[in-house]
Design an enzyme around this catalytic site. Structure first.
Site, short mmCIF file in Angstrom:
data_model
loop_
_atom_site.label_atom_id
_atom_site.label_comp_id
_atom_site.label_asym_id
_atom_site.label_seq_id
_atom_site.Cartn_x
_atom_site.Cartn_y
_atom_site.Cartn_z
N HIS A 261 0.85 -1.18 0.00
CA HIS A 261 0.00 0.00 0.00
C HIS A 261 0.90 1.24 0.00
O HIS A 261 1.40 1.66 1.05
CB HIS A 261 -0.92 0.02 1.23
CG HIS A 261 -1.94 -1.07 1.25
ND1 HIS A 261 -2.93 -1.18 0.30
CD2 HIS A 261 -2.13 -2.09 2.12
CE1 HIS A 261 -3.69 -2.22 0.59
NE2 HIS A 261 -3.22 -2.79 1.67
N VAL A 262 1.13 1.82 -1.15
CA VAL A 262 2.01 2.99 -1.24
C VAL A 262 1.60 3.79 -2.47
O VAL A 262 1.17 3.24 -3.49
CB VAL A 262 3.49 2.56 -1.33
CG1 VAL A 262 3.77 1.78 -2.61
CG2 VAL A 262 4.42 3.77 -1.23
#
Length: 467
Positions: free
Chosen positions: A172-173
């Site tokens: 998640h980035v």
């Protein structure tokens, strides 16, 4: 007479003279009148003192050369030339260069997964596929840090770039620009979903978790107070709590816009930059509501990663595991709250429908037909929008490039259009998870969005079962 006898006879006091050979053997004077020098004892009797001196000088020269080798950090050039000559003239001439590892293209893939868009289901599939196809699946345990500083970006890009290829990195980035820091830009893939559905799934997941464990929500949000955990969704939206308003609602676009500070501000700049990155850096951005078509396209685009993914996904055993990620205790907000959410998430919806148009265009190029639902009967009190257009018919032979050009033109002109709404429609009540949606301003350019907003067609809030 007696003297001669005593001198020459053998019976006198003086010993008899020894023969010359015996004298020489005993170390006495030689025939030349000198003494013969003995040779020194040594391990190598065939070497002379001069030979020993030469060996010691060569050893000293070798030690000095080794010292300079270590001080300069490398061997002399003539040794490198000699090694190159011997290498090229012996092993390589007989055997040829060693075979290089053949890497698939692309061999660097990044899945910067958007939260609550089926990412856990896809990661579960990737774990199975990595064991089956032998690629390097690089995951991360960091789930709550999507915005990075410059140093953190450099460190993460370095760690990703040095992974063994072929690799698929997932975390998640927000979007990372590898080329900005001198790295090779990988291929990006991602999946998004209807923004309201995503928000509702995340809202209840943070409070109550999913079917994987009854207490996993307590682990994720241990500091959440009880009154906050059981806060009614309608109260959160209507009373403008921080969790239910911007910038917290501006969630999907930053995953595609990037790490620039302006990417966190809801507006046209972030929206346009996200669209640009989708076109230039993402191989595929799919729609969770059409996950099977997404997996099918991934299998065609990246067969060395996703071969047989659809058959694994449809396997009943995998379905059982996938059902564990369904968010529990999810309820549907009131129509008034839904309308407010749509107004606050205008840019999110414009991006969502832009990606959806691109995805459908890609499906058409590969011969996949979209399952188009017939719109519900339009209530008489709604005025049709002048922007409303019908969905392209699958069997109609239409120029795809012209269709795409029309999409861009509509996206520029539809932002400031509004939909006339009649009053007195507040008694429309949702049933079975379907609510009429009638926001005053769409800001959406696709035909699906016009139907969803302008004609107040019913949107199924429950969405996909992928949490």
């Amino acid at each position: 007479m007696k003297k001669k006898q005593q001198h020459g006879g053998g019976g006198g006091d003086c010993p008899a003279p020894r023969p010359p050979a015996a004298v020489a053997a005993a170390g006495g004077p030689s025939q030349g009148g000198g003494w013969k020098r003995r040779r020194p004892l040594s391990l190598l009797p065939f070497l002379s003192l001069r030979d020993y001196g030469f060996c010691m000088a060569a050893l000293l020269l070798f030690c000095v050369g080794s010292l300079f080798y270590q001080l300069n950090g490398g061997p002399p050039h003539f040794l490198l030339d000699l090694r190159h000559y011997l290498g090229n003239s012996t092993y390589l001439d007989d055997h040829g260069p060693p075979p290089q590892k053949v890497l698939p293209f692309p061999s660097q893939v990044v899945y910067n997964r958007v939260g609550k868009c089926g990412s856990r289901t896809v990661v579960l599939l990737l774990r199975i596929l990595s064991e089956k196809h032998g690629f390097n699946l690089v995951t991360s345990d960091i789930h709550n840090k999507t915005r990075l500083t410059k140093n953190e970006q450099m460190e993460l890009i370095k760690n990703i770039s040095t992974a063994e290829q072929p690799y698929l990195f997932t975390r998640h980035v927000h979007f990372l620009n590898f080329s900005r820091f001198g790295g090779d830009q990988p291929v990006y893939i991602n999946i998004i979903r209807d923004p309201v559905n995503r928000f509702l799934s995340n809202y209840f997941f943070r409070r109550f978790g999913d079917w994987r464990g009854e207490q996993n929500h307590m682990i994720r949000t241990p500091s959440m107070r009880q009154e906050e955990r059981y806060l009614d969704i309608n109260v959160c939206i209507l009373e403008n709590y921080p969790e239910c308003s911007n910038p917290r609602l501006f969630y999907i676009i930053p995953y595609f816009c990037g790490q620039h500070p302006r990417c966190r501000e809801p507006g046209e700049w972030a929206l346009e930059r996200a669209k640009l990155n989708v076109n230039e850096n993402f191989l595929l951005v799919g729609i969770l509501e059409e996950l099977e078509d997404v997996l099918l396209l991934l299998e065609r685009f990246l067969p060395h990663y996703f071969k047989d993914v659809l058959s694994i996904y449809k396997n009943p055993e995998h379905r059982k595991l996938g059902n564990l990620t369904v968010t529990v205790k999810k309820t549907v907000p009131s129509p008034e709250a839904i309308q407010i959410l749509y107004q606050r998430m205008r840019y999110e919806y414009e991006f969502y429908y832009y990606v959806k148009e691109q995805f459908h265009l890609l499906k058409r190029k590969f011969g996949l037909k979209s399952h188009i639902r017939k719109p519900r009967p339009r209530p008489e009190f709604f005025i049709p929008s002048p922007l409303e257009t019908e969905e392209p018919i699958d069997d109609e032979e239409e120029d795809d490039e012209k269709w795409l050009e029309d999409i861009y033109k509509r996206s520029q002109s539809s932002l400031h259009n509004t939909v006339a709404l009649s009053t007195g429609n507040e008694k429309a009540v949702s049933h079975l998870g379907r609510v009429p949606l009638c926001p005053e301003s769409t800001g959406i350019h696709s035909s699906d969005a016009v139907r969803a907003f302008a004609t107040c067609s019913h949107l199924k809030i429950t969405g996909s079962k992928l949490g």
